[in-house]
Design a protein around this motif. Structure first.
Motif, PDB file in Angstrom:
ATOM      1  N   GLY A  76       0.814  -1.220   0.000  1.00  0.00           N
ATOM      2  CA  GLY A  76       0.000   0.000   0.000  1.00  0.00           C
ATOM      3  C   GLY A  76       0.841   1.262   0.000  1.00  0.00           C
ATOM      4  N   ALA A  77       1.911   1.271   0.788  1.00  0.00           N
ATOM      5  CA  ALA A  77       2.783   2.444   0.839  1.00  0.00           C
ATOM      6  C   ALA A  77       3.471   2.678  -0.502  1.00  0.00           C
ATOM      7  CB  ALA A  77       3.826   2.277   1.947  1.00  0.00           C
ATOM      8  N   ALA A  78       3.897   1.602  -1.161  1.00  0.00           N
ATOM      9  CA  ALA A  78       4.536   1.758  -2.482  1.00  0.00           C
ATOM     10  C   ALA A  78       3.531   2.236  -3.517  1.00  0.00           C
ATOM     11  CB  ALA A  78       5.180   0.438  -2.907  1.00  0.00           C
ATOM     12  N   LEU A  79       2.304   1.744  -3.450  1.00  0.00           N
ATOM     13  CA  LEU A  79       1.265   2.247  -4.364  1.00  0.00           C
ATOM     14  C   LEU A  79       1.019   3.731  -4.125  1.00  0.00           C
ATOM     15  CD1 LEU A  79      -1.319  -0.677  -4.252  1.00  0.00           C
ATOM     16  CD2 LEU A  79      -0.051   0.104  -6.267  1.00  0.00           C
ATOM     17  N   HIS A  80       0.879   4.091  -2.851  1.00  0.00           N
ATOM     18  CA  HIS A  80       0.622   5.494  -2.510  1.00  0.00           C
ATOM     19  C   HIS A  80       1.755   6.394  -2.997  1.00  0.00           C
ATOM     20  CE1 HIS A  80       0.268   9.001   0.230  1.00  0.00           C
ATOM     21  NE2 HIS A  80      -1.003   8.858  -0.086  1.00  0.00           N
TER      22      HIS A  80
ATOM     23  N   PHE B  88     -10.266  -3.857   4.101  1.00  0.00           N
ATOM     24  CA  PHE B  88      -8.918  -3.935   3.537  1.00  0.00           C
ATOM     25  C   PHE B  88      -8.322  -2.551   3.298  1.00  0.00           C
ATOM     26  CE2 PHE B  88     -10.165  -8.217   1.478  1.00  0.00           C
ATOM     27  CZ  PHE B  88     -10.080  -8.841   2.705  1.00  0.00           C
ATOM     28  N   ALA B  89      -9.155  -1.599   2.944  1.00  0.00           N
ATOM     29  CA  ALA B  89      -8.660  -0.245   2.681  1.00  0.00           C
ATOM     30  C   ALA B  89      -7.988   0.337   3.925  1.00  0.00           C
ATOM     31  CB  ALA B  89      -9.793   0.654   2.214  1.00  0.00           C
ATOM     32  N   SER B  90      -8.425  -0.089   5.096  1.00  0.00           N
ATOM     33  CA  SER B  90      -7.839   0.452   6.330  1.00  0.00           C
ATOM     34  C   SER B  90      -6.347   0.126   6.434  1.00  0.00           C
ATOM     35  CB  SER B  90      -8.587  -0.085   7.563  1.00  0.00           C
ATOM     36  OG  SER B  90      -8.403  -1.480   7.679  1.00  0.00           O
ATOM     37  N   PHE B  91      -5.889  -0.946   5.785  1.00  0.00           N
ATOM     38  CA  PHE B  91      -4.469  -1.283   5.818  1.00  0.00           C
ATOM     39  C   PHE B  91      -3.633  -0.278   5.028  1.00  0.00           C
ATOM     40  CE2 PHE B  91      -6.389  -5.693   5.995  1.00  0.00           C
ATOM     41  CZ  PHE B  91      -6.247  -5.812   7.367  1.00  0.00           C
ATOM     42  N   TRP B  92      -4.263   0.452   4.120  1.00  0.00           N
ATOM     43  CA  TRP B  92      -3.534   1.344   3.214  1.00  0.00           C
ATOM     44  C   TRP B  92      -3.809   2.815   3.489  1.00  0.00           C
ATOM     45  CZ3 TRP B  92      -4.244  -1.522  -2.098  1.00  0.00           C
ATOM     46  CH2 TRP B  92      -3.503  -2.712  -2.053  1.00  0.00           C
TER      47      TRP B  92
END
Length: 138
Positions: free
Chosen positions: A110-114, A133-137
């Protein structure tokens, strides 16, 4: 119509994502990162209907979109939503003898996508991901 820029720059953008993921996760190689991102995507996908998964994939960059849908049995039953520990077990199960996914694999991807996606597009990606699941990102 000209070729969309996202396809023209797909390789460059994928390399940037993989380098960001390598740096964030502290894995040694992008080959290790590839298995991790594939495992994360496939674990998430198992808990989505095909319609939900394709809506999500539409917001991923092209190469990551291809990884997300690769080797997909759309006839497989949708697994019930699970918690972070359940997802982590699923992530580690992919090629378990060669999978060096980090304990923070979900958050790392998620961090790399962001970091590598357009901010507005990343937020649209989160909007179509199941809330649990969105809460993880975020």
């Amino acid at each position: 119509m000209p070729m969309p820029q996202e396809y023209f720059h797909a390789s460059r953008d994928f390399e940037a994502f993989m380098e960001a993921l390598r740096r964030i996760s502290l894995l040694q190689t992008t080959h290790q990162c590839y298995t991790m991102v594939e495992a994360v995507f496939h674990a998430l996908r198992c808990h989505m209907t095909p319609r939900e998964a394709l809506r999500f994939a539409d917001h991923l960059p092209p190469v990551l979109r291809a990884i997300f849908v690769s080797a997909w049995d759309v006839e497989a039953p949708v697994l019930p939503l699970t918690d972070r520990a359940g997802l982590q077990r699923e992530i580690l199960a992919l090629r378990h003898n060669h999978n060096l996914s980090t304990p923070s694999a979900l958050e790392d991807v998620g961090a790399a996508l962001h970091e590598t996606m357009d901010t507005a597009e990343f937020h649209r990606l989160l909007e179509v991901l199941p809330r649990e699941f969105a809460s993880f990102w975020r």
